[in-house]
Scaffold this motif. Structure first.
Motif, short mmCIF file in Angstrom:
data_model
loop_
_atom_site.label_atom_id
_atom_site.label_comp_id
_atom_site.label_asym_id
_atom_site.label_seq_id
_atom_site.Cartn_x
_atom_site.Cartn_y
_atom_site.Cartn_z
N MET A 183 0.84 -1.18 0.00
CA MET A 183 0.00 0.00 0.00
C MET A 183 0.89 1.24 0.00
O MET A 183 1.80 1.36 0.78
N LEU A 184 0.57 2.14 -0.90
CA LEU A 184 1.28 3.41 -0.97
C LEU A 184 0.30 4.51 -0.60
O LEU A 184 -0.77 4.63 -1.21
N TYR A 185 0.63 5.28 0.41
CA TYR A 185 -0.24 6.36 0.87
C TYR A 185 0.07 7.64 0.10
O TYR A 185 1.23 7.97 -0.13
N PHE A 186 -0.99 8.34 -0.31
CA PHE A 186 -0.87 9.59 -1.06
C PHE A 186 -1.52 10.67 -0.20
O PHE A 186 -2.73 10.69 -0.01
N ALA A 187 -0.69 11.55 0.35
CA ALA A 187 -1.18 12.62 1.22
C ALA A 187 -1.59 13.82 0.36
O ALA A 187 -0.75 14.57 -0.12
N THR A 188 -2.88 13.94 0.14
CA THR A 188 -3.42 15.06 -0.61
C THR A 188 -4.91 15.19 -0.32
O THR A 188 -5.57 14.19 -0.05
N GLY A 189 -5.40 16.38 -0.39
CA GLY A 189 -6.83 16.62 -0.29
C GLY A 189 -7.47 16.73 -1.66
O GLY A 189 -8.67 16.90 -1.78
N ASN A 190 -6.66 16.62 -2.72
CA ASN A 190 -7.14 16.82 -4.09
C ASN A 190 -7.47 15.48 -4.73
O ASN A 190 -6.58 14.76 -5.19
N ILE A 191 -8.74 15.15 -4.79
CA ILE A 191 -9.18 13.87 -5.36
C ILE A 191 -8.82 13.74 -6.84
O ILE A 191 -8.59 12.64 -7.34
N ASN A 192 -8.73 14.87 -7.56
CA ASN A 192 -8.35 14.81 -8.98
C ASN A 192 -6.93 14.27 -9.14
O ASN A 192 -6.65 13.51 -10.06
N LYS A 193 -6.03 14.66 -8.24
CA LYS A 193 -4.66 14.15 -8.29
C LYS A 193 -4.64 12.65 -8.00
O LYS A 193 -3.89 11.90 -8.62
N VAL A 194 -5.47 12.22 -7.07
CA VAL A 194 -5.54 10.79 -6.72
C VAL A 194 -6.05 9.98 -7.90
O VAL A 194 -5.48 8.94 -8.25
N LYS A 195 -7.11 10.46 -8.53
CA LYS A 195 -7.68 9.74 -9.69
C LYS A 195 -6.67 9.64 -10.82
O LYS A 195 -6.55 8.61 -11.47
N GLU A 196 -5.93 10.72 -11.06
CA GLU A 196 -4.91 10.68 -12.10
C GLU A 196 -3.80 9.70 -11.72
O GLU A 196 -3.35 8.90 -12.55
N ALA A 197 -3.39 9.70 -10.47
CA ALA A 197 -2.35 8.76 -10.01
C ALA A 197 -2.82 7.32 -10.14
O ALA A 197 -2.04 6.44 -10.54
N GLU A 198 -4.08 7.06 -9.84
CA GLU A 198 -4.61 5.69 -9.95
C GLU A 198 -4.61 5.21 -11.39
O GLU A 198 -4.34 4.03 -11.66
N ILE A 199 -4.89 6.09 -12.33
CA ILE A 199 -4.85 5.73 -13.75
C ILE A 199 -3.41 5.41 -14.16
O ILE A 199 -3.14 4.42 -14.83
N ILE A 200 -2.48 6.25 -13.74
CA ILE A 200 -1.08 6.09 -14.13
C ILE A 200 -0.44 4.89 -13.45
O ILE A 200 0.27 4.10 -14.07
N LEU A 201 -0.70 4.74 -12.15
CA LEU A 201 -0.08 3.67 -11.36
C LEU A 201 -1.06 2.52 -11.14
O LEU A 201 -1.19 2.01 -10.03
N LYS A 202 -1.70 2.09 -12.20
CA LYS A 202 -2.76 1.10 -12.05
C LYS A 202 -2.30 -0.20 -11.39
O LYS A 202 -3.11 -0.92 -10.82
N ASP A 203 -1.00 -0.49 -11.39
CA ASP A 203 -0.49 -1.72 -10.78
C ASP A 203 -0.06 -1.53 -9.32
O ASP A 203 0.42 -2.46 -8.69
N ILE A 204 -0.26 -0.34 -8.78
CA ILE A 204 0.12 -0.05 -7.39
C ILE A 204 -1.11 0.41 -6.64
O ILE A 204 -1.82 1.32 -7.08
N LYS A 205 -1.37 -0.19 -5.50
CA LYS A 205 -2.53 0.19 -4.67
C LYS A 205 -2.22 1.50 -3.95
O LYS A 205 -1.23 1.61 -3.24
N ILE A 206 -3.08 2.49 -4.18
CA ILE A 206 -2.90 3.81 -3.58
C ILE A 206 -4.04 4.08 -2.61
O ILE A 206 -5.20 3.80 -2.91
N GLN A 207 -3.70 4.63 -1.47
CA GLN A 207 -4.70 5.02 -0.48
C GLN A 207 -4.53 6.51 -0.20
O GLN A 207 -3.46 6.94 0.26
N GLN A 208 -5.56 7.29 -0.48
CA GLN A 208 -5.50 8.72 -0.17
C GLN A 208 -5.62 8.91 1.34
O GLN A 208 -6.43 8.27 2.00
N ILE A 209 -4.76 9.77 1.86
CA ILE A 209 -4.90 10.20 3.25
C ILE A 209 -4.91 11.72 3.24
O ILE A 209 -4.14 12.35 2.53
#
Length: 183
Positions: free
Chosen positions: A1-27
């Protein structure tokens, strides 16, 4: 699990598309955003959040740099977007022939071994008008090189294939794979 510290859901969605093979959890952990370069902000933020959660974490800082404005808004992109917006940038460029600009993304990754930084830049130009429905921030006035459309006229998937974040996240992915990070 890789944690992504951001309040910006748009950045998280873009990261999930790019890093589709890595599980991301927004915090949504707020960290002080120091005044400095994108690199300084990303490094400080990654260390700050890691010291709270003690787990691998990323933070991301991006800037929009316009040549004719001597790199403005640069690392102050969020503040400028909130105060004068895209209309203000276009107004500042009204009498300028040079509309060259670029987006830069810096990702700060921190784990028990310290901080690593990964950056990506995409060059292009500022449009003459606001165009497009998708995206956020400066996407509706930025036309990447080789394109006739702004980021905001592209689907999220199209943008995610060529963006500054894509370039930075690709570097992060390679680093994680070399380190045998669990993906």
């Amino acid at each position: 699990m890789l944690y992504f510290a951001t309040g910006n859901i748009n950045k998280v969605k873009e990261a999930e598309i790019i890093l589709k093979d890595i599980k991301i959890q927004q915090i949504n952990i707020k960290y002080p955003e120091i005044q400095g370069s994108l690199e300084e902000v990303a490094e400080f933020g990654a260390k700050y959040v890691y010291n709270i959660i003690k787990k691998p974490v990323i933070v991301e800082d991006s800037g929009f740099f316009v040549e004719a404005l001597n790199g403005f808004p640069g690392p102050y992109s969020r503040y400028v977007q909130e105060t004068i917006g895209n209309e203000g940038i276009l107004k500042l460029l009204e009498d300028k022939d040079n509309r060259n600009a670029y987006f830069k993304c810096v990702i700060g990754y921190c784990d028990e071994n310290g901080v690593k930084l990964f950056s990506g830049i995409i060059r292009g130009k500022v449009s003459e008008e606001i165009r497009g429905e998708h995206g956020f921030a400066y996407d509706s006035i930025f036309i990447p090189e080789g394109e006739s459309r702004t980021f905001a006229e592209m689907s999220r998937e199209e943008k995610s294939r060529i963006s500054h974040r894509k370039l930075a996240f690709d570097k992060l992915r390679e680093f994680l794979k070399r380190g045998k990070y669990e993906i």
